[in-house]
Write an enzyme that holds these catalytic residues in place. Structure first.
Site, mmCIF file in Angstrom:
data_model
loop_
_atom_site.group_PDB
_atom_site.id
_atom_site.type_symbol
_atom_site.label_atom_id
_atom_site.label_comp_id
_atom_site.label_asym_id
_atom_site.label_seq_id
_atom_site.Cartn_x
_atom_site.Cartn_y
_atom_site.Cartn_z
ATOM 1 N N HIS A 15 1.099 -1.253 -0.007
ATOM 2 C CA HIS A 15 0.084 -0.099 -0.015
ATOM 3 C C HIS A 15 0.910 1.191 -0.005
ATOM 4 C CE1 HIS A 15 1.247 -0.028 4.032
ATOM 5 N NE2 HIS A 15 0.884 -1.172 4.297
ATOM 6 N N HIS A 45 4.076 1.208 1.909
ATOM 7 C CA HIS A 45 5.411 0.610 1.509
ATOM 8 C C HIS A 45 6.038 1.398 0.485
ATOM 9 C CE1 HIS A 45 2.944 -2.963 2.813
ATOM 10 N NE2 HIS A 45 4.145 -3.333 3.182
ATOM 11 N N SER A 71 -1.260 0.782 7.299
ATOM 12 C CA SER A 71 -0.976 -0.558 7.445
ATOM 13 C C SER A 71 -1.803 -1.521 6.731
ATOM 14 C CB SER A 71 -1.115 -1.092 8.997
ATOM 15 O OG SER A 71 -1.327 -2.239 9.310
ATOM 16 N N ARG A 74 -3.065 -4.166 7.766
ATOM 17 C CA ARG A 74 -4.397 -4.320 8.545
ATOM 18 C C ARG A 74 -5.398 -3.408 8.844
ATOM 19 N NH1 ARG A 74 -0.045 -7.460 11.605
ATOM 20 N NH2 ARG A 74 -0.715 -9.780 11.621
#
Ligand code: PAF
Length: 296
Positions: free
Chosen positions: A40, A43, A194, A196
């Site tokens: 994402h 990164h 993140s 998550r």
């Protein structure tokens, strides 16, 4: 009209023989960005740092592997997002030369008998709530270093404890890999980016914003000292614990930035405020640098 050419597709290695061949073809310096995929915007910061560290002659190598060793029995290993096609496109956009995406069987042909022990820091903070987590992280990072032989490896500052432990492992085990830290990336609403975050509903995401708000409030209170820093964060987190859905705090720790030892009440100087909480079933971590006490 000038044609816009697509970025070159990175070489993809999926086996040990494949990564050996690809690695031999890479021009140095080789900069590794270890990831678990589901790439994402967060990164892009390590990928771009890697690209600049590699320089025009060198190569960026990205590893993509959801490491079973770092997930507890009740954690999200099975539902962790796996998006290889999209990941490859992002790696191409960011100028990666190669991607190593091994299967579980390639990485762990058998259950490992020997793993890396992270020492005392590995039992604190994340390690306290997630027993065995850092043994799993350090073991896979060491294996990735062995298989890819990087000159430099880039890790994100969002996982501050992981970054500290990897630096300790490199020093203590004489690994000879230079470790570079990529700054934490936040979405426009302040949430630390993140993989998550994809699990959060809109309401959960709204509650989760309390983490970054708490850290910002703490930073503002920095000059007033340790007690004020923690109190400012707790005001926000206490309100968030009563919100719907609630933010269930795991820890809020003010630590010295090098070894992450918790600071005492009289500490002044640079510090890292680390927070972890659950919103719904999603565990979130965040951190912020804070200058504590008056500057001398
Ligand atoms: O930070 C991560 O994504 C993982 O912990 C890592 C370093 C790739 C090891 O699996």
């Amino acid at each position: 009209m000038t044609a816009v050419s697509a970025p070159p597709i990175p070489m993809l290695a999926r086996t040990r023989a494949g990564i050996a061949t690809v690695r031999a073809a890479l021009a140095g310096p080789v900069v590794l960005v270890p990831t678990m995929g589901a790439l994402h915007d967060g990164h892009r910061s390590p990928l771009r740092l890697a690209r600049s560290l590699a320089g025009p002659a060198g190569s960026v190598l990205v590893s993509i592997f959801v490491n079973p060793l770092q997930f507890g029995p009740n954690e999200d290993f099975d539902r962790y997002p796996r998006t290889l096609e999209r990941d490859l496109a992002i790696c191409a956009e960011e100028g990666a030369r190669a991607v190593f995406a091994p299967s579980r069987r390639v990485m762990y042909p058998a259950d490992p008998r020997v793993t890396v022990c992270p020492g005392k820091l590995g039992q604190a903070l994340e390690g306290k709530s997630r027993p065995g987590f850092f043994d799993g992280v350090l073991t896979v990072v060491l294996k990735l270093f062995q298989l890819t032989q990087p000159d430099v490896a880039v890790f994100g500052e969002k996982d501050a404890q992981q970054l500290t432990l990897i630096r300790q492992m490199v020093t203590d085990l004489d690994l000879g890999v230079q470790i570079a830290a990529a700054p934490l990336h936040r979405d426009p609403d302040g949430l630390a980016t993140s993989s998550r975050n994809a699990y959060l509903s809109a309401q959960e995401r709204a509650s989760a914003l309390a983490l970054s708000r708490a850290l910002s409030a703490a930073r503002t209170a920095g000059p007033a000292g340790v007690a004020s820093v923690l109190a400012a964060a707790r005001v926000v987190l206490t309100a968030a614990a009563a919100a719907a859905p609630p933010v269930k705090l795991d820890y809020l720790v003010l630590a010295e930035p090098e070894g992450l030892a918790e600071v005492g009440q009289r500490y002044s100087g640079p510090a890292l405020l680390l927070v972890a909480a659950k919103v719904g079933t999603t565990r979130l971590i965040d951190n912020m640098e804070i200058m504590v006490g008056e500057r001398r």
